[in-house]
Design an enzyme around this catalytic site. Structure first.
Site, PDB file in Angstrom:
ATOM      1  N   HIS A 214      33.129  16.987 122.479  1.00 56.58           N
ATOM      2  CA  HIS A 214      33.469  16.750 121.080  1.00 56.58           C
ATOM      3  C   HIS A 214      32.814  17.833 120.234  1.00 56.58           C
ATOM      4  O   HIS A 214      31.767  18.370 120.594  1.00 56.58           O
ATOM      5  CB  HIS A 214      33.027  15.359 120.642  1.00 56.58           C
ATOM      6  CG  HIS A 214      33.926  14.271 121.128  1.00 56.58           C
ATOM      7  ND1 HIS A 214      34.667  13.467 120.289  1.00 56.58           N
ATOM      8  CD2 HIS A 214      34.238  13.861 122.388  1.00 56.58           C
ATOM      9  CE1 HIS A 214      35.376  12.607 121.000  1.00 56.58           C
ATOM     10  NE2 HIS A 214      35.130  12.831 122.281  1.00 56.58           N
ATOM     11  N   CYS A 245      35.104   8.330 119.414  1.00 57.45           N
ATOM     12  CA  CYS A 245      34.881   7.039 120.058  1.00 57.45           C
ATOM     13  C   CYS A 245      34.604   5.955 119.013  1.00 57.45           C
ATOM     14  O   CYS A 245      33.684   6.099 118.198  1.00 57.45           O
ATOM     15  CB  CYS A 245      33.702   7.142 121.027  1.00 57.45           C
ATOM     16  SG  CYS A 245      33.217   5.568 121.765  1.00 57.45           S
TER      17      CYS A 245
END
Length: 319
Positions: A214, A245
């Site tokens: 990420h 998430c």
């Protein structure tokens, strides 16, 4: 002369927007639009695709249409390595029933994140995956493992490599030969990635590691470079930088597929993708689901566009 860095000649990019990207969008994306995006992605040369997650619809309402999406497009994805994320046996049965032949398990690296995500400690959550492997073996389904917050946990901080060795060891005993290492909240840095992979590849050289970075703190491409130096050839990314998430505080989007493909192309590493088409699809996705899009390619375009119309040996000069 200085020493030249050694990188793989070719890597595989797995597009995860239909799962990781979509789940981060609060407003429901119509099924037809999800299908449209998947079909567009399939035309970019992407050879691997995480098509959805078969979690309970109450957990992630955005993906409640997973079966319909998969059944609509699965037969069109010949030549693409299609996988789906599954939390348990029921999710696996749903995925396989829809036509998926490869599933990825869900697991955290720390007990704190695991309790938040799966209401179980890491060891218990991994043990509960046994029925998935039994079912997969009986139905000729491939299973890959995953480790969320593999480099840093928002609750516990840096994850010791010894913890990863324990988890990978248990996966290894289950017969797993491909494991996703996810930097879920963008806490990793290049030296950590390089050193972690050095340990894991020494202890488990027969396992293929897939990197899931990420870009929360702008480190995803730098971390990719560190993994390339360790010879890793499998990378996740999300078109237009979508993702995040829902169980990790502060999580933001994946590294953008178009940015990753651009870097690799500039380095002479083959991906099989069409960069211009990826940028076009990123723009289409941005407009179709009304997100700002988070990639350098959407902002600046590829390096080659600065000189493609300029006289030989010169670059355009921007005012």
């Amino acid at each position: 002369m200085g020493k030249s860095l050694q990188f793989p000649e070719r890597v595989t990019i797995c597009e995860v927007a239909p799962r990781d990207g979509f789940q981060s969008i609060s407003e429901f994306i119509p099924t037809a639009n999800k299908v449209k995006i998947i079909r567009a992605l399939a035309q970019t040369g992407i050879s691997s695709l995480e098509i959805s997650s078969f979690v309970h619809p109450r957990a992630i309402p955005q993906l409640k249409d997973a079966e319909e999406v998969v059944r609509t497009v699965i037969d069109e994805l010949e030549g693409v390595d299609v996988r789906a994320l599954v939390p348990n046996l029921r999710g696996t049965e749903r995925a396989v029933g829809a036509g998926v032949k490869k599933v990825k398990t869900m697991l955290s690296a720390t007990d704190s994140h695991s309790l938040s995500n799966a209401n179980a400690t890491v060891a218990d959550a991994q043990q509960k995956q046994t029925p998935i492997f039994d079912y997969a073996a009986a139905n000729n389904i491939e299973v890959m493992g995953s480790i969320s917050v593999a480099f840093g946990c928002p609750f516990e901080g840096v994850v010791p490599v010894e913890r990863l060795v324990e988890i990978v060891g248990r996966y290894d005993s289950m017969g797993v030969r491909e494991i996703s290492l996810a930097d879920t909240t963008g806490m990793a840095h290049p030296k950590q990635v390089y050193d972690t992979l050095a340990v894991l590849q020494e202890v488990f050289p027969h396992i293929a590691y897939s990197m899931h970075f990420h870009n929360t703190r702008g480190m995803a491409l730098a971390n990719t470079l560190a993994a390339l130096e360790q010879g890793v050839t499998l990378y996740d990314s999300s078109i237009a930088g979508l993702g995040g998430c829902p169980y990790a505080p502060g999580a933001t989007g994946n590294v953008a597929t178009e940015d990753l493909a651009h870097m690799l192309t500039e380095m002479g590493i083959a991906t099989g993708t069409n960069l211009n088409r990826l940028i076009e699809v990123a723009k289409e996705v941005r407009d179709l689901i009304s997100v700002p899009g988070d990639s350098y390619m959407l902002k600046a375009g590829p390096s080659s566009c600065l000189h493609e119309d300029a006289p030989s040996g010169q670059e355009k000069v921007e005012e």
